[in-house]
Design a protein around this motif. Structure first.
Motif, PDB file in Angstrom:
ATOM      1  N   UNK A 136      75.051  68.452  16.686  1.00  0.00           N
ATOM      2  CA  UNK A 136      73.860  67.693  17.041  1.00  0.00           C
ATOM      3  C   UNK A 136      72.872  68.620  17.727  1.00  0.00           C
ATOM      4  N   UNK A 137      71.589  68.423  17.461  1.00  0.00           N
ATOM      5  CA  UNK A 137      70.545  69.213  18.122  1.00  0.00           C
ATOM      6  C   UNK A 137      70.238  68.537  19.449  1.00  0.00           C
ATOM      7  N   UNK A 138      70.689  69.138  20.540  1.00  0.00           N
ATOM      8  CA  UNK A 138      70.549  68.535  21.859  1.00  0.00           C
ATOM      9  C   UNK A 138      69.207  68.836  22.503  1.00  0.00           C
ATOM     10  N   UNK A 139      68.617  69.963  22.156  1.00  0.00           N
ATOM     11  CA  UNK A 139      67.313  70.339  22.720  1.00  0.00           C
ATOM     12  C   UNK A 139      66.690  71.404  21.831  1.00  0.00           C
ATOM     13  N   UNK A 152      63.081  64.487   8.560  1.00  0.00           N
ATOM     14  CA  UNK A 152      63.211  63.184   9.211  1.00  0.00           C
ATOM     15  C   UNK A 152      64.561  63.056   9.911  1.00  0.00           C
ATOM     16  N   UNK A 153      65.627  63.646   9.326  1.00  0.00           N
ATOM     17  CA  UNK A 153      66.943  63.679   9.972  1.00  0.00           C
ATOM     18  C   UNK A 153      67.035  64.959  10.802  1.00  0.00           C
ATOM     19  N   UNK A 154      66.319  64.995  11.906  1.00  0.00           N
ATOM     20  CA  UNK A 154      66.203  66.248  12.655  1.00  0.00           C
ATOM     21  C   UNK A 154      67.172  66.346  13.825  1.00  0.00           C
ATOM     22  N   UNK A 159      73.232  66.457   8.852  1.00  0.00           N
ATOM     23  CA  UNK A 159      72.390  65.418   8.252  1.00  0.00           C
ATOM     24  C   UNK A 159      71.105  66.027   7.703  1.00  0.00           C
ATOM     25  N   UNK A 160      70.555  66.992   8.407  1.00  0.00           N
ATOM     26  CA  UNK A 160      69.363  67.677   7.912  1.00  0.00           C
ATOM     27  C   UNK A 160      69.639  68.333   6.565  1.00  0.00           C
ATOM     28  N   UNK A 161      70.794  68.964   6.449  1.00  0.00           N
ATOM     29  CA  UNK A 161      71.111  69.740   5.247  1.00  0.00           C
ATOM     30  C   UNK A 161      71.456  68.858   4.054  1.00  0.00           C
ATOM     31  N   UNK A 165      65.694  64.940   2.210  1.00  0.00           N
ATOM     32  CA  UNK A 165      65.109  65.554   1.008  1.00  0.00           C
ATOM     33  C   UNK A 165      64.352  66.839   1.291  1.00  0.00           C
ATOM     34  N   UNK A 166      63.937  67.044   2.524  1.00  0.00           N
ATOM     35  CA  UNK A 166      63.212  68.262   2.872  1.00  0.00           C
ATOM     36  C   UNK A 166      64.090  69.503   2.782  1.00  0.00           C
TER      37      UNK A 166
END
Length: 289
Positions: A136-139, A152-154, A159-161, A165-166
Motif C-alpha cells: 500500500x502507498x502510505x505516503x 485512479x487505483x493509486x 492494484x495500480x498495475x 487501465x492507465x
C-alpha cells in the motif's frame, strides 16, 4: 471447487511453492533422461527427491503439507535440487517455518512517522513514497503525486498495475513491471502470511485479473531493491527512471522508495519539467502560508 493452497493465508504455502518451482524445471536441464510422455510439466516428485537425496515419500509429505518441520539440511537440499536463488531460498525457509496457531490479524493502521513525512516533503526534485506490508502507498511527496497522477487505483502498487487501465500506458514494459510487482508481493506474503490486508488483496486480484493469477502461480520471489523503469507520462514524455528501495528501521514493515534520473539526460529534464508543472504556488506578497 478448487483449493488455493498457494494463497498466503492457506495452510500449505510450502507445497504450493515447491510444486510451482519444480514445474519450471526441464528434465534435460537437470541431466535427467526423458522417457515417454509426461502428464505434468517440469520434474516429477521422485526426480526432485532423488536430486535432493531424500525419499520420495518424504518429499511427497513436504508437498502435501504433512511434514511440518523439515530440517535446515533438508531445505538446503531441496533448494539445490530446485535451483533456487538466494531470495527464493529465503522465501522457502519462511514458508516452511512452524505455523503460528490462531494468529490474530494485525489491527493497527500503518502510519508514516512525521519525521519521515517531512523528509519526503523536503525532496522537491525526486519522486519518493513509502510502502506498507501489502505494498500500500502510505505516503507520497508532491513529485510522486504528479508522476502517478493518471492512476485512479493509486493507493496500492498491485492494484495500480493490474486493475488500472492507465498501467499499460504508464509502463512501457508492463510485463516486466507486473512480474516485479508480483514477486515483491510474494516475498511480502512469506514475511507476513497472516496479514489480513495482504490475504484480501491476493484474493481480490486473483478474482479480477487473469494476468495476476498466472504470475502468482509461478511463485517468483524478489524483494523491491532497485531497477530501471521505462515510463510514459502524458505531460513529460518517456522518462527512464531508476528506483532504490530502503527499509525504514523505525518501522521495519515499511519501505522508502526513491526514483531518480541520470543527471544531464532527457529523463532528468522530464523530471524537472514535471516538478515545475506541479510546483506549489508561491504565497502572495505580504502574506504567509
Amino acid at each position: 471447487m478448487s483449493t488455493y493452497d498457494d494463497h498466503p493465508a492457506a495452510g500449505n504455502a510450502l507445497g504450493g511453492f515447491l510444486r510451482a518451482r519444480r514445474a519450471r524445471l526441464r528434465p534435460e536441464d537437470m541431466g535427467i533422461p526423458s522417457s515417454g510422455r509426461r502428464r505434468v510439466p517440469g520434474l516429477r516428485r521422485e526426480e526432485v527427491a532423488t536430486l535432493a537425496g531424500v525419499s520420495t515419500d518424504y518429499y511427497t509429505r513436504l508437498e502435501q503439507g504433512r511434514e511440518r518441520h523439515p530440517s535446515p539440511q533438508i531445505l538446503d537440499a531441496v533448494a539445490r535440487a530446485l535451483r533456487l536463488d538466494d531470495e527464493a531460498v529465503a522465501h522457502l525457509y519462511r514458508v516452511a517455518g512452524p505455523a503460528t496457531r490462531r494468529t490474530r490479524p494485525a489491527q493497527r493502521t500503518e502510519r508514516v512517522a512525521p519525521p519521515l513525512r517531512r523528509l519526503l516533503d523536503g525532496w522537491n526534485d525526486t519522486p519518493a513514497f513509502v510502502l506498507g506490508p501489502s505494498l500500500d502507498v502510505l505516503a507520497r511527496n508532491r513529485l510522486a503525486d504528479a508522476l502517478f497522477a493518471g492512476f485512479t487505483h493509486s493507493g496500492n502498487l498491485l492494484r495500480m498495475t493490474f486493475l488500472d487501465p492507465e498501467a499499460h500506458r504508464f509502463h512501457r514494459d508492463w510485463d516486466r513491471a507486473a512480474e516485479s510487482a508480483v514477486a515483491a508481493l510474494r516475498q511480502a506474503a512469506g514475511l507476513g502470511p497472516g496479514h489480513r490486508g495482504l490475504s484480501s488483496l491476493v484474493g481480490e486480484l486473483s478474482i479480477k485479473s487473469p494476468d495476476f493469477r498466472t504470475l502468482w502461480a509461478r511463485h517468483d520471489v524478489r524483494g523491491k531493491t532497485g531497477e530501471a523503469k521505462l515510463l510514459h507520462h502524458a505531460e513529460v514524455g518517456d522518462p527512464e527512471l531508476h528506483y532504490e528501495s530502503f527499509t525504514v528501521n523505525s518501522a521495519p514493515t515499511q519501505q522508502l522508495v526513491v526514483y531518480q534520473a541520470e543527471p544531464g539526460t532527457p529523463s532528468a529534464d522530464a523530471l524537472t519539467l514535471l516538478g515545475t508543472l506541479h510546483a506549489e504556488p508561491a504565497p502572495a506578497p505580504g502574506r504567509t502560508r
